[in-house]
Design a protein around this motif. Structure first.
Motif, PDB file in Angstrom:
ATOM      1  N   LEU A  62      62.969 -28.924   1.429  1.00 27.56           N
ATOM      2  CA  LEU A  62      61.517 -29.073   1.381  1.00 27.56           C
ATOM      3  C   LEU A  62      61.122 -29.460  -0.031  1.00 27.56           C
ATOM      4  O   LEU A  62      61.319 -28.699  -0.972  1.00 27.56           O
ATOM      5  N   ARG A  63      60.604 -30.666  -0.206  1.00 23.33           N
ATOM      6  CA  ARG A  63      60.186 -31.167  -1.525  1.00 23.33           C
ATOM      7  C   ARG A  63      58.683 -30.994  -1.637  1.00 23.33           C
ATOM      8  O   ARG A  63      57.925 -31.514  -0.815  1.00 23.33           O
ATOM      9  N   GLU A  79      49.723 -27.770   7.179  1.00 18.52           N
ATOM     10  CA  GLU A  79      49.336 -27.049   8.395  1.00 18.52           C
ATOM     11  C   GLU A  79      50.366 -27.240   9.510  1.00 18.52           C
ATOM     12  O   GLU A  79      50.551 -26.369  10.353  1.00 18.52           O
ATOM     13  N   ALA A  80      51.036 -28.396   9.547  1.00 19.98           N
ATOM     14  CA  ALA A  80      52.003 -28.695  10.599  1.00 19.98           C
ATOM     15  C   ALA A  80      53.414 -28.245  10.239  1.00 19.98           C
ATOM     16  O   ALA A  80      54.321 -28.329  11.068  1.00 19.98           O
ATOM     17  N   LEU A  81      53.613 -27.762   9.029  1.00 23.81           N
ATOM     18  CA  LEU A  81      54.956 -27.401   8.574  1.00 23.81           C
ATOM     19  C   LEU A  81      55.604 -26.281   9.385  1.00 23.81           C
ATOM     20  O   LEU A  81      56.787 -26.394   9.734  1.00 23.81           O
ATOM     21  N   PRO A  82      54.906 -25.186   9.730  1.00 25.60           N
ATOM     22  CA  PRO A  82      55.578 -24.144  10.528  1.00 25.60           C
ATOM     23  C   PRO A  82      56.118 -24.667  11.859  1.00 25.60           C
ATOM     24  O   PRO A  82      57.227 -24.300  12.265  1.00 25.60           O
ATOM     25  N   ASP A  83      55.372 -25.544  12.534  1.00 27.88           N
ATOM     26  CA  ASP A  83      55.850 -26.097  13.800  1.00 27.88           C
ATOM     27  C   ASP A  83      57.071 -26.989  13.590  1.00 27.88           C
ATOM     28  O   ASP A  83      58.019 -26.951  14.370  1.00 27.88           O
ATOM     29  N   SER A  95      67.867 -20.134   9.377  1.00 28.41           N
ATOM     30  CA  SER A  95      68.198 -21.346   8.643  1.00 28.41           C
ATOM     31  C   SER A  95      67.605 -21.274   7.244  1.00 28.41           C
ATOM     32  O   SER A  95      66.435 -20.944   7.077  1.00 28.41           O
ATOM     33  N   PRO A  96      68.391 -21.575   6.227  1.00 32.08           N
ATOM     34  CA  PRO A  96      67.871 -21.559   4.860  1.00 32.08           C
ATOM     35  C   PRO A  96      66.979 -22.771   4.613  1.00 32.08           C
ATOM     36  O   PRO A  96      67.281 -23.885   5.045  1.00 32.08           O
ATOM     37  N   VAL A  97      65.857 -22.526   3.947  1.00 35.76           N
ATOM     38  CA  VAL A  97      64.934 -23.594   3.568  1.00 35.76           C
ATOM     39  C   VAL A  97      64.897 -23.631   2.051  1.00 35.76           C
ATOM     40  O   VAL A  97      64.496 -22.665   1.410  1.00 35.76           O
ATOM     41  N   LEU A  98      65.343 -24.738   1.480  1.00 34.25           N
ATOM     42  CA  LEU A  98      65.362 -24.911   0.034  1.00 34.25           C
ATOM     43  C   LEU A  98      64.081 -25.610  -0.399  1.00 34.25           C
ATOM     44  O   LEU A  98      63.822 -26.737   0.001  1.00 34.25           O
ATOM     45  N   LEU A 114      54.105 -20.806   0.300  1.00 28.87           N
ATOM     46  CA  LEU A 114      54.764 -19.555   0.644  1.00 28.87           C
ATOM     47  C   LEU A 114      53.933 -18.718   1.615  1.00 28.87           C
ATOM     48  O   LEU A 114      54.474 -18.061   2.498  1.00 28.87           O
ATOM     49  N   VAL A 115      52.627 -18.748   1.452  1.00 27.81           N
ATOM     50  CA  VAL A 115      51.748 -18.028   2.386  1.00 27.81           C
ATOM     51  C   VAL A 115      51.818 -18.658   3.771  1.00 27.81           C
ATOM     52  O   VAL A 115      51.840 -17.955   4.784  1.00 27.81           O
ATOM     53  N   ALA A 116      51.872 -19.986   3.838  1.00 24.78           N
ATOM     54  CA  ALA A 116      51.945 -20.662   5.137  1.00 24.78           C
ATOM     55  C   ALA A 116      53.252 -20.339   5.863  1.00 24.78           C
ATOM     56  O   ALA A 116      53.288 -20.292   7.089  1.00 24.78           O
ATOM     57  N   LEU A 117      54.324 -20.084   5.103  1.00 22.44           N
ATOM     58  CA  LEU A 117      55.629 -19.844   5.718  1.00 22.44           C
ATOM     59  C   LEU A 117      56.005 -18.367   5.749  1.00 22.44           C
ATOM     60  O   LEU A 117      57.112 -18.023   6.148  1.00 22.44           O
ATOM     61  N   ARG A 118      55.112 -17.505   5.338  1.00 24.99           N
ATOM     62  CA  ARG A 118      55.432 -16.086   5.172  1.00 24.99           C
ATOM     63  C   ARG A 118      55.899 -15.411   6.454  1.00 24.99           C
ATOM     64  O   ARG A 118      56.866 -14.688   6.464  1.00 24.99           O
ATOM     65  N   GLY A 119      55.234 -15.622   7.558  1.00 27.76           N
ATOM     66  CA  GLY A 119      55.538 -14.878   8.771  1.00 27.76           C
ATOM     67  C   GLY A 119      56.499 -15.550   9.721  1.00 27.76           C
ATOM     68  O   GLY A 119      56.666 -15.078  10.836  1.00 27.76           O
ATOM     69  N   LEU A 120      57.115 -16.638   9.324  1.00 27.87           N
ATOM     70  CA  LEU A 120      58.002 -17.350  10.242  1.00 27.87           C
ATOM     71  C   LEU A 120      59.324 -16.609  10.424  1.00 27.87           C
ATOM     72  O   LEU A 120      60.003 -16.299   9.450  1.00 27.87           O
ATOM     73  N   PRO A 121      59.693 -16.331  11.673  1.00 28.93           N
ATOM     74  CA  PRO A 121      60.990 -15.679  11.890  1.00 28.93           C
ATOM     75  C   PRO A 121      62.125 -16.695  11.758  1.00 28.93           C
ATOM     76  O   PRO A 121      61.983 -17.865  12.101  1.00 28.93           O
TER      77      PRO A 121
END
Length: 129
Positions: A62-63, A79-83, A95-98, A114-121
């Motif tokens: 992720l750049r 906004e579309a990143l979690p999906d 899966s590791p996200v760099l 980081l807030v947008a991706l905080r709750g993703l399992p």
């Protein structure tokens, strides 16, 4: 013969304005302060030569720049990143996200990500330096 003049009288200091300031400053700080606890965001950095088993899934890159965000080279909206991450992670394995921020990226932009991706399992975030 020298003429003697009376020494100039000092004016008394008015305490009214001082008392006003003493009461207004605490009032200002009480009204503008926030007493809530901010949410904590877990953050781990990518270390050099971190030992341990190799990840089962291929890492996602992720750049992050000040104006755009790209996932594995494809531009994506925040906004579309979690999906998109959920779709690319696939079978539910972690899966590791760099995350690689550029030089002009502000810390606020990184915190928004980081807030947008905080709750993703199943997402293991690593911020590269």
């Amino acid at each position: 013969m020298p003429v003697r003049t009376a020494a100039p009288r000092r004016r008394a200091v008015s305490m009214t304005s001082l008392i006003d300031v003493i009461f207004l400053l605490p009032l200002f700080f009480m009204l503008t302060s926030t007493f809530t606890k901010f949410a904590e965001i877990p953050l781990s950095t990518g270390g050099a030569g971190a030992g341990g088993p190799a990840p089962e899934a291929a890492p996602l890159f992720l750049r992050l720049s000040q104006t755009e965000l790209s996932l594995n080279g494809e531009t994506v909206a925040l906004e579309a990143l979690p999906d998109r991450l959920d779709a690319q992670a696939g079978d539910g394995a972690e899966s590791p996200v760099l995350v690689s921020p550029t030089q002009e990226t502000t810390s606020q932009r990184l915190v928004d990500l980081l807030v947008a991706l905080r709750g993703l399992p199943g997402v293991d975030l690593r911020v590269l330096e």
